[in-house]
Design an enzyme around this catalytic site. Sequence first.
Site, PDB file in Angstrom:
ATOM      1  N   ALA A  67       0.841  -1.283  -0.186  1.00  0.00           N
ATOM      2  CA  ALA A  67       0.033   0.179  -0.035  1.00  0.00           C
ATOM      3  C   ALA A  67       0.712   1.382  -0.044  1.00  0.00           C
ATOM      4  O   ALA A  67       2.000   1.347   0.574  1.00  0.00           O
ATOM      5  CB  ALA A  67      -0.749   0.045   1.387  1.00  0.00           C
ATOM      6  N   LYS A  71      -1.948   5.772  -3.999  1.00  0.00           N
ATOM      7  CA  LYS A  71      -3.000   6.431  -2.899  1.00  0.00           C
ATOM      8  C   LYS A  71      -4.205   6.564  -3.217  1.00  0.00           C
ATOM      9  O   LYS A  71      -5.177   6.031  -2.636  1.00  0.00           O
ATOM     10  CB  LYS A  71      -2.505   7.530  -2.368  1.00  0.00           C
ATOM     11  CG  LYS A  71      -0.957   7.299  -1.572  1.00  0.00           C
ATOM     12  CD  LYS A  71      -0.699   8.376  -0.303  1.00  0.00           C
ATOM     13  CE  LYS A  71       0.682   7.839  -0.026  1.00  0.00           C
ATOM     14  NZ  LYS A  71       0.677   7.111   1.149  1.00  0.00           N
ATOM     15  N   THR A  91      -3.451   4.082   0.851  1.00  0.00           N
ATOM     16  CA  THR A  91      -4.354   4.011   1.567  1.00  0.00           C
ATOM     17  C   THR A  91      -5.277   5.222   1.356  1.00  0.00           C
ATOM     18  O   THR A  91      -5.110   6.176   1.351  1.00  0.00           O
ATOM     19  CB  THR A  91      -3.951   3.985   2.998  1.00  0.00           C
ATOM     20  OG1 THR A  91      -2.877   2.906   3.514  1.00  0.00           O
ATOM     21  CG2 THR A  91      -5.000   4.399   4.125  1.00  0.00           C
ATOM     22  N   ASN A 116       9.755   8.326   5.090  1.00  0.00           N
ATOM     23  CA  ASN A 116       8.766   9.209   4.571  1.00  0.00           C
ATOM     24  C   ASN A 116       7.745   9.606   5.639  1.00  0.00           C
ATOM     25  O   ASN A 116       7.738   8.747   6.574  1.00  0.00           O
ATOM     26  CB  ASN A 116       7.867   8.595   3.583  1.00  0.00           C
ATOM     27  CG  ASN A 116       6.472   7.926   4.026  1.00  0.00           C
ATOM     28  OD1 ASN A 116       5.678   8.256   4.446  1.00  0.00           O
ATOM     29  ND2 ASN A 116       6.978   6.560   4.135  1.00  0.00           N
ATOM     30  N   PHE A 120      -0.764  10.132   4.550  1.00  0.00           N
ATOM     31  CA  PHE A 120      -1.956   9.978   3.914  1.00  0.00           C
ATOM     32  C   PHE A 120      -2.398  11.075   3.093  1.00  0.00           C
ATOM     33  O   PHE A 120      -3.592  11.544   3.211  1.00  0.00           O
ATOM     34  CB  PHE A 120      -3.058   9.517   5.017  1.00  0.00           C
ATOM     35  CG  PHE A 120      -2.846   8.219   5.504  1.00  0.00           C
ATOM     36  CD1 PHE A 120      -2.076   7.182   4.924  1.00  0.00           C
ATOM     37  CD2 PHE A 120      -3.546   8.094   6.827  1.00  0.00           C
ATOM     38  CE1 PHE A 120      -2.001   6.099   5.651  1.00  0.00           C
ATOM     39  CE2 PHE A 120      -3.419   6.670   7.454  1.00  0.00           C
ATOM     40  CZ  PHE A 120      -2.804   5.783   7.070  1.00  0.00           C
ATOM     41  N   ASN A 171      -5.200  -0.465   7.548  1.00  0.00           N
ATOM     42  CA  ASN A 171      -3.870   0.107   8.234  1.00  0.00           C
ATOM     43  C   ASN A 171      -4.117   0.814   9.408  1.00  0.00           C
ATOM     44  O   ASN A 171      -4.771   1.735   9.543  1.00  0.00           O
ATOM     45  CB  ASN A 171      -3.527   1.057   6.979  1.00  0.00           C
ATOM     46  CG  ASN A 171      -1.958   1.659   7.507  1.00  0.00           C
ATOM     47  OD1 ASN A 171      -1.590   1.302   8.242  1.00  0.00           O
ATOM     48  ND2 ASN A 171      -1.375   2.598   6.506  1.00  0.00           N
ATOM     49  N   SER A 174       0.132   3.318  10.258  1.00  0.00           N
ATOM     50  CA  SER A 174       1.032   4.595   9.739  1.00  0.00           C
ATOM     51  C   SER A 174       1.731   5.356  10.907  1.00  0.00           C
ATOM     52  O   SER A 174       1.151   5.527  11.845  1.00  0.00           O
ATOM     53  CB  SER A 174       0.290   5.315   8.803  1.00  0.00           C
ATOM     54  OG  SER A 174       0.883   6.554   8.463  1.00  0.00           O
ATOM     55  N   GLY A 288      11.378  -4.358   3.268  1.00  0.00           N
ATOM     56  CA  GLY A 288      12.998  -4.808   2.995  1.00  0.00           C
ATOM     57  C   GLY A 288      12.993  -5.683   1.908  1.00  0.00           C
ATOM     58  O   GLY A 288      14.222  -6.245   1.691  1.00  0.00           O
TER      59      GLY A 288
END
Length: 331
Positions: A67, A71, A91, A116, A120, A171, A174, A288
Site C-alpha cells: 500500500a 494512494k 491507503t 517518509n 496519507f 492500516n 502508519s 525490505g
Amino acid sequence: MKINFYKIFVRSPLLLIAPEIVWKIADLALTQKWFWKYISKYFSYSHPNLKTNFAGIELDSPVGLAAGYDKNCKYLSSLETFGFGYLVGGTVTFDPRPGNPKPRMIRIPKQKALINSLGFPGKGLDSAVKVLTNQQMSQAERFISVSGTAIAEITQCIQQLEPFCSAIELNISSPNTKGLRIFQEYDNLKELIEQVNSVRTKPLIVKMPPFKAGDTLNQNNILKLCKLVSEMGIEGLTISNTLPTKNPKLAIGEGGLSGAPLFDNTIRMIKLVKSEISEKTQINACGGISNGKQASEAINAGATTVQIWTSLIYEGPAVVKNIKKELVSNL
Ligand SMILES: Cc1cc2nc3c(=O)[nH]c(=O)nc-3n(C[C@H](O)[C@H](O)[C@H](O)COP(=O)(O)O)c2cc1C
C-alpha cells in the site's frame, strides 16, 4: 556483463531530483496505459509453482505491491503490467487529506532505503470510488488499503470499496498520521474489528506496526493485538509497516523508514507473529524485500505472500519478475 537499463538510464538521473517530483513524473508515465501494456511482455513471467491461495483468493504469484504507492488507486491497471500477483491500492481515507508539510520524503541510496512522513495525502473515498468504477484489471487481484481515526469512517470506506476489490487491508500502523495509534490499543482495536466484522463481506487483512528487538513492551503489545484479531476471524496480517524514525531533514522531524534495513526484523517479526496466531490467519511479509532469496526466506518463516514498495524504486519494475524467477528456483 549485463547492462541494467533501469539503473543507468532511469534511476541515476532521477536520484538527482527531489523524490516527490520524481513520483509525479512516474505517475505521469503511468497514465500511458498503452505503453505499459505494450512493454508488459518484458516483465511477464509465470510458473505453476508461483500460484498462491491467499484467503481463498487465487493469485498468479505471491508477489504484491504494498500500500501507499498508488494512494488514489489511479494507476493500478498500469502497475499490474509489472507482473504483480496482487496490488494494494490506497491507503484511502474517508475525507480528502493534504498530508503532512514538505519535505516529507527522503532517500538514503546507500542503504536502499527511504524515510517518509507523508501522512496519507489523498483525494478521499468519493474520488477512489469514481476512479475504481472506471478501472479494468486484467491479470492481478486488486486489494484496497483503508484507514482513519473514526470507526464509522473506516466502515464506510470498507463498505463502499469492497465491490471493487478482492480484499481489504486495514492500516492501523502508519507512523505519520496523528490519532491512528488509538487502534494500537487492545480495547479500541477489538471494537474496531467487531464493527468491521459486522459489515464486511470480503477477506480482511490488518496491517500491523513493526516492533524491534529489545523493545519488549511494544513487542508484547503488538503480538497480543495479532492474537486478538486472529481470534476475531480476520483472514490476514501484513507484517509490517515502516519503522518510526527521527530525521531532521523532514519538516515534521520524524517519519517511517522503509527498504533494505528492515528485512532482518521483518523475518524475526513473522516468526514471532506466526507462533501467536491461528493457522487460519495468513501473513503478508512486508519490509525490505528486494529479491527472490529474501521472498523465499519470508515464506519459509511463515508468510504466504510478500509485498514490496521501496525495492521497486531502487531496482525498477523488473524487480517483480526477478523475485518470481528466483522464488521458483528456491521453492
Ligand atoms: C512513500 C511511502 C508511502 C507509503 N504509504 C503507505 C500507505 O499509504 N499505507 C500503508 O499501509 N503503507 C504505506 N507505506 C508503507 C509500505 O506499504 C510498506 O509497508 C513499507 O514501505 C515497507 O516495505 P518496503 O521496505 O518494501 O518499502 C508507504 C511507504 C512509502 C515508502
